[in-house]
Design an enzyme around this catalytic site. Structure first.
Site, short mmCIF file in Angstrom:
data_model
loop_
_atom_site.label_atom_id
_atom_site.label_comp_id
_atom_site.label_asym_id
_atom_site.label_seq_id
_atom_site.Cartn_x
_atom_site.Cartn_y
_atom_site.Cartn_z
CD GLU A 1 -11.96 -30.53 -24.49
OE1 GLU A 1 -12.54 -31.51 -23.73
OE2 GLU A 1 -11.55 -29.69 -25.09
CB SER B 1 -14.96 10.85 -29.14
OG SER B 1 -13.82 11.69 -28.95
#
Length: 580
Positions: A72, A342
């Site tokens: 940070e 598919s």
């Protein structure tokens, strides 16, 4: 530009130092947020518990403090509340992207924003944040600021502060956390829902590794320690079972709102969130998904798991969402990236129709080889000269690959992306710019939510409307903050959508999806992956698109389950329960 920033920052600091007030602005009281279904009935409330336990800085493990500094604000102990190097970097990125994409925020600025300001991304809010950061630095020592920050930050699951997070995720006090647990916690605030190990363990582990690499980079730990820690398992606390309505959907809405407005707005801001959920449909979806087979459990979670999503194609409204069996918190509908098999083929057929093919165009289903790859049909047979409609109905792999090679896999990928598939990988050693993508063999996979949403363009005459779970949001005073965006964008020609609908009706009428043949308006596509790891059926009528996915969290084989069996049967059960 650098001189302007330095001079402006210096003048601002002097101005702020001369006008330090006795007290910083008051923190707003917490208000309860209410969530409603599409009929206006309340389905959940959200609020923060105010019995948080602040942790003193000397009780917080050094590894946890260093982990936060590494990811940070590594220069936290050197800057004055504003890190001008970070500001310059963020300014450059914002200019490059022509929007506020980076903040360059220090820990002090984040504290100022979380405690006193909104999460709005604007330059005005950024300036306010900087001035408050200077005041905070003037008033407190660095250790006091770090303590305040670590007790204020949001970790997901309603947990604010490191003590609450330690209890929530590991069932222990913060002072008892080891390096493995510290690195995990430090990675969560970047995106508390996505990186929560209770929601998405795989992503949380990857984020933990990133934190450890940053700690090595800045000299907090050795590379060997980081390597060993990255491999360690996490012993997570058992999540508290949530009792309520449509929990997967509600959690999805909460995180969507947190991403947009910030955790404080959701947990303390008193928002009124009107969702797209049809509760009657949701209950029937949950009932339908109970028809899953039983296999061995993985980490105490029964397998296989499943997901069901129902969307109105005209509006993109999510009418129902089930993300699993309901025994854990991982929302597979929105977060599980699985191979579509598919079920990805309609994007190939759509591009073919856009490129001049018709349902009657003859395609050669004969042996095909390219770059040493020989695709095979499901039954290892070849069918010779076959019309495109039959290629779709019978889900012929070889002919589909031949079509994709003819029209260009780049066009197929573009079509899928235009229809909202965000997980396609375009660069790197492993990417999806290859013909196996035509059969759904893609690098990351797709989520049931995005695949179902993509199919919505087919019954919607080629118009894609991005899915949404939220119809309207009001603030606590009744002011409208947002309404669902309409309309969508045209991705396919209307005649292309009509031809594709006809072909996908053939899948249900006499192809691989006959288990879903409940009336002539049904169209859809099955999907089955190699070794039977995933089974899909995405089917639709003109006013509703429903996607069903079944698979195991650890990718174990599900016998010989195909998309045309259990998924299609669950789809049918759900649709019949709606009177379709």
């Amino acid at each position: 530009m650098f001189s302007v920033v330095i001079i402006g920052g210096s003048c601002g600091y002097l101005l702020a130092a001369q006008n330090i007030q006795t007290d910083l602005p008051d923190i707003q009281p917490a208000y309860t947020t209410h969530i409603y279904d599409i009929k206006g009935n309340e389905i959940a409330t959200v609020h923060t518990e105010e019995d948080r336990e602040p942790a003193k800085i000397d009780k917080i493990p050094t590894n946890l403090k260093n982990a936060f500094l590494a990811v940070e604000d590594v220069r936290f102990y050197q800057h004055i509340g504003i890190d001008f190097r970070g500001v310059m970097r963020a300014l450059w990125e914002n200019i490059r992207h022509r929007s506020v994409t980076e903040g360059g925020s220090t820990i002090t600025q984040q504290l100022a924003r979380n405690a006193y300001l909104s999460q709005e991304q604007s330059y005005q809010r950024k300036i306010q944040e900087m001035f408050l950061a200077l005041k905070i630095e003037h008033r407190h020592t660095k250790d006091e600021i770090l303590e305040l920050y670590l007790n204020q930050i949001y970790f997901g699951q309603g947990a604010y502060g490191v003590q609450a997070a330690a209890k929530t995720y590991f069932g222990k006090n913060v002072e008892d956390l080891d390096l493995n647990e510290c690195a995990m916690l430090a990675g969560i605030p970047k995106s508390p829902n996505y990186y929560s190990p209770l929601n998405n363990l795989k992503a949380a582990q990857e984020r933990k590794s990133t934190v450890l690499k940053q700690m090595v980079k800045y000299g907090y730990i050795s590379a060997s320690t980081a390597h060993a820690t990255a491999k360690e398992e996490l012993h997570l606390a058992k999540p508290v079972s949530k009792v309520g309505k449509a929990n997967y959907f509600v959690d999805y809405v909460i995180q969507t709102m947190i991403d947009k407005y910030g955790a404080d707005a959701v947990y303390k801001g008193g928002l009124q969130i009107y969702t797209t959920l049809d509760m009657d449909m949701q209950q029937k979806a949950e009932e339908a998904l109970k028809n899953l087979p039983e296999m061995q459990a993985v980490n105490g979670v029964q397998q296989p798991q499943g997901a069901l999503v129902a969307i109105d194609p005209a509006t993109g409204y999510i009418k129902a969402m089930v993300g699993g069996r309901g025994t854990d918190m991982f929302n597979r509908a929105a977060l599980a990236e699985r191979q579509p098999g598919s079920a990805f083929k309609p994007f190939v057929f759509a591009v073919a129709l856009e490129s001049g093919y018709t349902p009657d165009t003859i395609v050669a289903d004969t042996p095909f080889t390219k770059y040493g790859w020989n695709p095979q049909n499901y039954d290892r047979s070849f069918y010779g000269s076959v019309p495109l409609s039959s290629v779709c109905a019978q889900s012929l792999n070889v002919a589909t690959v031949r079509i994709a090679d003819d029209v260009g896999i780049d066009k197929v990928i573009k079509c899928a992306k235009d229809l909202g598939i965000s997980t396609l990988v375009m660069e790197g050693e492993k990417n999806d710019v290859n013909l196996s993508t035509a059969l759904g063999g893609i690098t990351r996979g797709v989520t049931p939510l995005e695949l179902t949403s993509a199919y919505c363009a087919f019954p919607n005459k080629g118009m894609y409307v991005k899915h949404t779970a939220v119809a309207k949001v009001l603030d606590r005073d009744g002011n409208v903050l947002e309404t669902a965006p309409l309309p969508g964008k045209r991705v396919l020609k209307e005649e292309t959508a009509a031809s594709l609908n006809s072909m996908l009706r053939g899948v249900v009428a006499g192809g691989t999806g006959t288990a879903a043949n409940i009336n002539g308006d049904v169209a859809g596509k099955t999907g089955t992956t190699s070794e039977y790891h995933d089974a899909w059926f995405v089917g639709y009528m003109p006013d509703l698109v429903v996607g069903v996915w079944i698979g195991c969290d650890d990718n174990q084989q599900m016998g010989t389950m195909t998309g045309g069996t259990t998924p299609a049967n669950i789809w049918t059960t759900f649709m019949k329960s709606l009177g379709r």
